[in-house]
Design a protein around this motif. Structure first.
Motif, short mmCIF file in Angstrom:
data_model
loop_
_atom_site.label_atom_id
_atom_site.label_comp_id
_atom_site.label_asym_id
_atom_site.label_seq_id
_atom_site.Cartn_x
_atom_site.Cartn_y
_atom_site.Cartn_z
N GLY A 16 -28.75 71.62 -8.24
CA GLY A 16 -29.51 71.27 -9.45
C GLY A 16 -30.29 69.98 -9.27
O GLY A 16 -30.38 69.17 -10.18
N SER A 18 -33.46 69.49 -9.05
CA SER A 18 -34.90 69.64 -9.34
C SER A 18 -35.40 68.81 -10.51
O SER A 18 -36.59 68.56 -10.64
N ARG A 19 -34.49 68.41 -11.39
CA ARG A 19 -34.90 67.64 -12.56
C ARG A 19 -33.67 66.91 -13.12
O ARG A 19 -32.56 67.08 -12.61
N LEU A 21 -30.68 64.53 -14.12
CA LEU A 21 -29.81 63.67 -13.32
C LEU A 21 -29.85 64.05 -11.83
O LEU A 21 -29.84 63.16 -10.96
N ARG A 41 -32.81 76.81 -9.36
CA ARG A 41 -33.44 78.13 -9.42
C ARG A 41 -34.94 78.01 -9.28
O ARG A 41 -35.61 78.88 -8.71
N THR A 42 -35.49 76.90 -9.81
CA THR A 42 -36.94 76.69 -9.73
C THR A 42 -37.21 75.35 -9.07
O THR A 42 -36.62 74.33 -9.45
N ASP A 64 -30.16 80.24 -6.73
CA ASP A 64 -29.31 80.31 -7.92
C ASP A 64 -27.87 80.06 -7.46
O ASP A 64 -27.38 80.77 -6.59
N VAL A 65 -27.22 79.06 -8.06
CA VAL A 65 -25.86 78.72 -7.62
C VAL A 65 -24.92 79.92 -7.79
O VAL A 65 -23.89 80.01 -7.11
N ASN A 91 -23.82 69.24 -9.18
CA ASN A 91 -24.50 68.74 -10.39
C ASN A 91 -25.07 69.86 -11.25
O ASN A 91 -25.15 69.72 -12.46
N THR A 143 -19.29 65.96 -14.10
CA THR A 143 -18.66 66.65 -15.23
C THR A 143 -19.21 66.06 -16.52
O THR A 143 -20.42 65.88 -16.64
N TYR A 157 -18.60 75.08 -22.54
CA TYR A 157 -19.11 74.03 -21.65
C TYR A 157 -18.02 73.01 -21.36
O TYR A 157 -17.78 72.64 -20.20
N LYS A 161 -16.10 71.81 -17.78
CA LYS A 161 -16.11 70.43 -17.26
C LYS A 161 -14.67 69.93 -17.10
O LYS A 161 -14.36 69.23 -16.14
N PRO A 186 -20.59 61.65 -17.23
CA PRO A 186 -21.54 60.89 -18.05
C PRO A 186 -21.39 61.19 -19.53
O PRO A 186 -20.94 62.26 -19.93
N PHE A 189 -27.06 61.96 -22.15
CA PHE A 189 -28.32 61.30 -21.77
C PHE A 189 -29.46 62.28 -21.99
O PHE A 189 -29.25 63.50 -22.04
N SER A 191 -32.23 64.74 -21.45
CA SER A 191 -32.65 65.68 -20.39
C SER A 191 -32.96 67.00 -21.07
O SER A 191 -32.77 67.15 -22.27
#
Ligand SMILES: NC(=O)c1ccc[n+]([C@@H]2O[C@H](COP(=O)([O-])OP(=O)(O)OC[C@H]3O[C@@H](n4cnc5c(N)ncnc54)[C@H](OP(=O)(O)O)[C@@H]3O)[C@@H](O)[C@H]2O)c1
Length: 247
Positions: A16, A18-19, A21, A41-42, A64-65, A91, A143, A157, A161, A186, A189, A191
């Protein structure tokens, strides 16, 4: 350096990246001179721009994970391009914004697969290769404070975590000090993931935070770097980075 210490990571895989964190972690590690592999993925223009800036140090791709085969092929290509992986940052994750009673079984399964099962499968694959090569290494799981405190709309979710926090502790024991495993948790934040929070909710979080400000990726990045690079003997821990909002 004592011979039994785990050396700083030198080739780090960030899922993850790409954007948000993940991108901030990738950028920071490249600035620190590490070799970094990132997937999502992108592939974003930001990640492509980093690739142009650090052509010998960054390898990235669209994976894709949840596609274990593609993830494993990516790991093998990283090893031939950058060298053996000795650091992993789990992440990549998806968020949730639905009360449990309104979350379909399919959606539950997707959250658990993406945030818990797939990272564990990737971790297993990376560790096996690390150990087979006689390498020591470091794992950092991203997490969330949601694993420690309750938040409405985040039941599945939070479960994933909490699962990763628990896995981190058992991994640390199981790996016997050859691979250090820690988690960073964290607070909220800004995003794409947290964009569902309204201003009222954000203001409420700030009011509940003794340091008086919302967590930012820049607050989290140095902790991830420390866990990947420094000799601290920190192992099996979950480090919250939330200004004591959850205390
Ligand atoms: N934002 C917060 O308030 C907050 C608070 C505590 C913890 N966290 C945790 O911090 C981490 C980063 O979150 P963020 O806020 O930076 O989220 P984000 O901006 O939504 O970024 C998530 C990253 O994961 C990737 N990703 C998602 N699903 C994927 C999949 N199936 N396969 C591969 N990559 C996938 C995304 O790229 P693609 O969508 O292109 O795949 C993206 O690169 C997550 O683990 C999150 O749970 C976030």
């Amino acid at each position: 350096m004592k011979s039994d210490l785990v050396p700083p990571a030198s080739v780090v895989l960030v899922s993850g990246g790409s954007r948000g964190l993940g991108l901030a972690i990738v950028t920071d590690l490249l600035t620190a001179g590490l070799k970094v592999a990132a997937f999502a993925r992108t592939v974003t223009p930001e990640l492509t721009a980093l690739g142009e800036k650090y052509p010998d140090h960054l390898y990235y791709g669209a994976v894709d994970v949840n596609d274990a085969e593609a993830g494993q092929a990516f790991v093998r290509t990283v090893e031939t391009t950058l060298g053996p992986i000795d650091g992993l940052v789990n992440n990549a994750a998806i968020g949730q914004d639905s009360l449990h009673v309104h979350t379909s079984p399919d959606q539950l399964a997707r959250i658990i697969q993406t945030n818990l099962t797939s990272p564990l499968i990737l971790t297993r694959f990376v560790i096996r290769r690390m150990l087979a090569k006689g390498l020591k290494g470091r794992i950092v799981n991203v997490t969330s404070i949601c694993a420690q405190r309750g938040f409405p709309g985040l039941v599945a979710y939070s479960a994933t975590k909490g699962g990763m926090d628990a896995a981190t502790r058992s991994l640390a024991r199981e790996l016997g000090g050859r691979v250090l495993a820690n988690a960073v948790a964290p607070g909220f934040f800004a995003s794409e993931m947290s964009a569902v929070l309204g201003q009222t909710q954000l203001d409420q979080i700030v009011r509940r935070t003794p340091t008086g400000h919302l967590t930012e990726p820049d607050d989290v990045v140095p902790v991830v770097r420390m866990l990947l690079l420094e000799n601290t003997n920190v192992n099996g821990q979950v480090l919250a980075v939330d200004g004591a909002a959850s205390i």
